[in-house]
Design an enzyme around this catalytic site. Structure first.
Site, PDB file in Angstrom:
ATOM      1  N   ASN A  87      14.359 -12.802  -0.484  1.00  0.00           N
ATOM      2  CA  ASN A  87      14.521 -11.558   0.290  1.00  0.00           C
ATOM      3  C   ASN A  87      14.628 -11.811   1.792  1.00  0.00           C
ATOM      4  O   ASN A  87      14.364 -10.915   2.594  1.00  0.00           O
ATOM      5  CB  ASN A  87      13.396 -10.569  -0.045  1.00  0.00           C
ATOM      6  CG  ASN A  87      12.020 -11.193   0.080  1.00  0.00           C
ATOM      7  OD1 ASN A  87      11.873 -12.248   0.682  1.00  0.00           O
ATOM      8  ND2 ASN A  87      11.025 -10.542  -0.474  1.00  0.00           N
TER       9      ASN A  87
ATOM     10  N   HIS B  51       5.530  -1.177   3.308  1.00  0.00           N
ATOM     11  CA  HIS B  51       6.060  -2.532   3.089  1.00  0.00           C
ATOM     12  C   HIS B  51       7.264  -2.492   2.137  1.00  0.00           C
ATOM     13  O   HIS B  51       7.103  -2.466   0.920  1.00  0.00           O
ATOM     14  CB  HIS B  51       4.938  -3.395   2.491  1.00  0.00           C
ATOM     15  CG  HIS B  51       5.250  -4.845   2.449  1.00  0.00           C
ATOM     16  ND1 HIS B  51       4.329  -5.792   2.068  1.00  0.00           N
ATOM     17  CD2 HIS B  51       6.374  -5.545   2.753  1.00  0.00           C
ATOM     18  CE1 HIS B  51       4.870  -6.993   2.129  1.00  0.00           C
ATOM     19  NE2 HIS B  51       6.127  -6.858   2.528  1.00  0.00           N
TER      20      HIS B  51
ATOM     21  N   ARG C 267       3.278 -10.503   8.352  1.00  0.00           N
ATOM     22  CA  ARG C 267       2.082 -10.009   7.691  1.00  0.00           C
ATOM     23  C   ARG C 267       1.250  -9.242   8.705  1.00  0.00           C
ATOM     24  O   ARG C 267       1.080  -9.690   9.845  1.00  0.00           O
ATOM     25  CB  ARG C 267       1.243 -11.151   7.100  1.00  0.00           C
ATOM     26  CG  ARG C 267       1.799 -11.752   5.818  1.00  0.00           C
ATOM     27  CD  ARG C 267       1.822 -10.744   4.649  1.00  0.00           C
ATOM     28  NE  ARG C 267       2.437 -11.292   3.443  1.00  0.00           N
ATOM     29  CZ  ARG C 267       3.683 -11.044   3.043  1.00  0.00           C
ATOM     30  NH1 ARG C 267       4.467 -10.235   3.736  1.00  0.00           N
ATOM     31  NH2 ARG C 267       4.147 -11.571   1.919  1.00  0.00           N
TER      32      ARG C 267
ATOM     33  N   GLN D  52      -3.070  -3.365   2.037  1.00  0.00           N
ATOM     34  CA  GLN D  52      -1.997  -2.567   1.429  1.00  0.00           C
ATOM     35  C   GLN D  52      -2.431  -2.064   0.058  1.00  0.00           C
ATOM     36  O   GLN D  52      -2.964  -2.870  -0.715  1.00  0.00           O
ATOM     37  CB  GLN D  52      -0.724  -3.414   1.321  1.00  0.00           C
ATOM     38  CG  GLN D  52      -0.176  -3.730   2.706  1.00  0.00           C
ATOM     39  CD  GLN D  52       1.168  -4.457   2.676  1.00  0.00           C
ATOM     40  OE1 GLN D  52       1.712  -4.771   3.708  1.00  0.00           O
ATOM     41  NE2 GLN D  52       1.718  -4.728   1.520  1.00  0.00           N
TER      42      GLN D  52
END
Ligand code: NAI
Length: 358
Positions: A117, A309, A256, A285
């Protein structure tokens, strides 16, 4: 064999959109294949606390699949309980939700789908830089409110051209960000990384390396964070480092959340030391409803480009990391060697240099 997968819920969206492969409902497209081979697949989003599906099933699972988008936090304490665990597979890139040092000690392998990704994130970074520098979000909010006051937006809107843009971390994502910024004619592209870029790669984007972090940030109009989270990067962007930023710099962090001290960032925004902060990653998260980054603003009431995210979980990315998880599993089941670039922790040792200098 018992395979445990901790993924995020897709609900109605996942029923309507089968390409949402990374969801509990669509199970990375693995269900039929694994069941046909006689394996047990348990998939859930329930990951917190001793009674969660995650913690109850980790005790006898052989394979753990997790995703950074809804991280199942595999602590040292859980490693001690995971008596059957042999391999952890990250559906995506970034395995900091796993205690990697504990994985080394327990001789449990950790693999990612490297590269799956990185373009997705690099595109999001460039978009985030632009929306901060050009003051896009307050402009759009003004339109939805029914207002029209050009000067209120233009007073804090700039061009990206002729700015100094720097990346902390110039690996797969950081380098792709630099490549994508070249056509904007920045004044300079710079990077901070303990691993220098190969000379030809640095030359191709005309990026200069700055070896001291404070000197690096003091030269940047825009800083983008593209390194993994590890002992050496947790809280790296704190009050001290932010005091060395140019006043009114923009900061983008899709790496992050915990690399940036959340309260220090909110303070820097409120004081105008930062003109904007944008990203999709959070220290915990899902982010709590009262997380300070949800509403942090600069003194003009803008400068917040935070989203959940998702930069690395576009439908294009999901196809790639679902395929990647399957091929890691196929290799594991058939005893074939894994692709070297996917191995973060091999048997009892780090196989990558990206998670800190050791
Ligand atoms: P990579 O391994 O290709 O590059 C990481 C680079 O960071 C390496 O060049 C390494 O030397 C450098 N680095 C490590 N520690 C550093 C430090 N203390 N200071 C400066 N540089 C340092 O990794 P890639 O594919 O570029 O991904 C980077 C990170 O981006 C991932 O670890 C993950 O945390 C995050 N990520 C976020 C996604 C999202 O959806 N928001 C999706 C994919 C990755």
């Amino acid at each position: 064999m018992k395979i445990l997968a901790i993924l995020y819920n897709g609900f109605k969206a996942a029923e309507e959109e089968p390409r949402l492969l990374g969801t509990v409902e669509n199970k990375l497209g693995l269900e039929d294949w694994l069941k046909s081979q006689g394996h047990e697949l348990i998939v859930s989003s329930d990951k917190e606390g001793p009674d969660s599906v995650f913690q109850k099933n980790i005790v006898d699972a052989e394979v753990l699949i997790t995703t950074p988008f809804h991280p199942g936090y595999l602590t040292r304490e859980l490693f001690d309980k995971a008596k059957n665990l042999k391999i952890c597979i990250t559906a995506g890139v970034g395995s900091d939700h796993i205690d990697l040092n504990a994985a080394v000690d327990h001789k449990i392998q950790v693999l990612e789908v490297s590269g799956s990704n990185v373009v997705s994130v690099a595109e999001h970074v460039v978009m985030s830089i632009l929306l901060l520098v050009r003051n896009f979000i307050p402009a759009h909010e003004m339109i939805e409110r029914g207002d029209w006051q050009v000067s209120d937006i233009a007073r804090n809107a700039f061009d990206l051209e002729n700015k100094v843009i720097g990346t902390i971390g110039a690996g797969r994502i950081g380098y792709r960000v630099l490549q994508r910024l070249v056509p904007f004619d920045p004044k300079e592209l710079i990077y901070y990384d303990y691993a220098p870029l190969p000379a030809a790669a640095a030359e191709a984007v005309k990026a200069r390396r700055v070896e001291d972090l404070k000197e690096f940030v003091s030269q940047c109009d825009v800083v983008t964070v593209n390194c993994p989270l590890h002992e050496g990067t947790r809280g790296l962007v704190n009050d001290e480092l932010l005091s060395h930023f140019k006043k009114g710099a923009w900061l983008v962090n899709t790496a992050r959340g915990a690399i940036c001290d959340k309260d220090a960032v909110a303070r820097a925004l409120a004081s105008g030391q930062l003109a904007g902060y944008s990203g999709d990653v959070w220290d915990v998260q899902p982010a709590p409803k009262d997380h300070v980054w949800r509403k942090a603003k600069n003194p003009l009431g803008g400068g917040n480009g935070m989203v959940p995210h998702y930069s690395g979980t576009t439908l294009d990315a999901q196809a790639r990391y679902a395929n990647g998880v399957r091929s890691i599993l196929e290799n594991y089941l058939s005893g074939k060697p894994q692709e070297p670039q996917n191995i973060i922790i091999g048997l009892g040792k780090y196989e990558t240099k990206a998670y800190g200098q050791r």
